[in-house]
Design a protein around this motif. Structure first.
Motif, mmCIF file in Angstrom:
data_model
loop_
_atom_site.group_PDB
_atom_site.id
_atom_site.type_symbol
_atom_site.label_atom_id
_atom_site.label_comp_id
_atom_site.label_asym_id
_atom_site.label_seq_id
_atom_site.Cartn_x
_atom_site.Cartn_y
_atom_site.Cartn_z
ATOM 1 N N ILE A 9 0.869 -1.126 -0.061
ATOM 2 C CA ILE A 9 -0.083 0.082 -0.120
ATOM 3 C C ILE A 9 0.740 1.140 -0.111
ATOM 4 N N LEU A 10 0.380 2.312 -0.516
ATOM 5 C CA LEU A 10 1.180 3.762 -0.638
ATOM 6 C C LEU A 10 0.198 4.717 0.260
ATOM 7 N N LEU A 11 0.913 5.107 1.327
ATOM 8 C CA LEU A 11 0.337 6.049 2.118
ATOM 9 C C LEU A 11 0.999 7.389 1.726
ATOM 10 N N ALA A 12 0.466 8.351 2.729
ATOM 11 C CA ALA A 12 1.073 9.873 2.447
ATOM 12 C C ALA A 12 1.078 10.436 3.753
ATOM 13 N N THR A 13 2.135 11.294 4.325
ATOM 14 C CA THR A 13 2.096 12.125 5.391
ATOM 15 C C THR A 13 2.896 13.457 5.157
ATOM 16 N N PRO A 14 2.598 14.388 5.774
ATOM 17 C CA PRO A 14 3.428 15.862 5.640
ATOM 18 C C PRO A 14 4.599 15.741 6.514
ATOM 19 N N ARG A 15 4.580 14.685 7.456
ATOM 20 C CA ARG A 15 5.858 14.736 8.153
ATOM 21 C C ARG A 15 6.294 13.417 8.079
ATOM 22 N N LEU A 16 6.912 12.883 6.955
ATOM 23 C CA LEU A 16 7.538 11.620 6.645
ATOM 24 C C LEU A 16 8.717 11.449 7.524
ATOM 25 N N ASP A 17 9.811 12.138 7.811
ATOM 26 C CA ASP A 17 10.925 11.815 8.637
ATOM 27 C C ASP A 17 10.316 11.370 10.078
ATOM 28 N N ALA A 18 9.603 12.136 10.585
ATOM 29 C CA ALA A 18 9.191 12.062 12.064
ATOM 30 C C ALA A 18 8.308 10.550 12.089
ATOM 31 N N MET A 19 7.546 10.485 11.106
ATOM 32 C CA MET A 19 6.786 9.094 11.066
ATOM 33 C C MET A 19 7.583 8.157 10.926
ATOM 34 N N PHE A 20 8.810 8.042 9.904
ATOM 35 C CA PHE A 20 9.716 7.040 9.665
ATOM 36 C C PHE A 20 10.375 6.708 10.928
#
Length: 136
Positions: free
Chosen positions: A85-96
């Motif tokens: 699945i492909l998700l999206a977030t404006p805070r990629l680094d923090a989520m990672f």
């Protein structure tokens, strides 16, 4: 035509590990949890977005699936090639960083792709590939 995506499905082989991953690490809310033992259908989705869900389903639970097909599904899940699945977030680094700290298998750290997006990838407890792009 007026169509929307309501629910997508990913397989799971451990409902408790899947709940911990999707609820606790990704922050999705649990919308449904039916069945018993390892044969549970769990619906999760982003808080405040009741129009989009992921159904975490036991693979091969359909009585029409043959034993050979169940073996193939299990082999593909073990290799991480069955679902993604492909998700999206404006805070990629923090989520990672949160997902990595939670023990997820990292496939790709956040990377600027030559085709114009920044994304990362990891696997959920069932081996499904989860790609996440940075939303602008």
């Amino acid at each position: 035509m007026d169509l929307t995506i309501d629910t997508v499905s990913l397989p799971h082989d451990d409902p408790e590990a899947s709940l911990a991953f999707y609820r606790d690490l990704l922050g999705f809310e649990v919308r449904g949890d039916v069945g018993e033992g390892r044969t549970r259908w769990i619906t999760v989705g982003p808080a405040g977005r009741p129009d989009t869900s992921i159904l975490l389903a036991p693979p091969g639970a359909d009585p029409g699936v043959t034993d050979a097909e169940r073996r193939t599904i299990a082999e593909m899940m073990a290799k991480g090639t069955f679902g993604w699945i492909l998700l999206a977030t404006p805070r990629l680094d923090a989520m990672f960083e949160k997902v990595r700290a939670g023990g997820a298998e990292v496939v790709q750290e956040p990377t600027d792709q030559p085709y114009g997006i920044r994304d990362c990838a990891f696997r959920d407890p069932a081996g499904n590939l989860i790609r996440v792009r940075e939303a602008g």
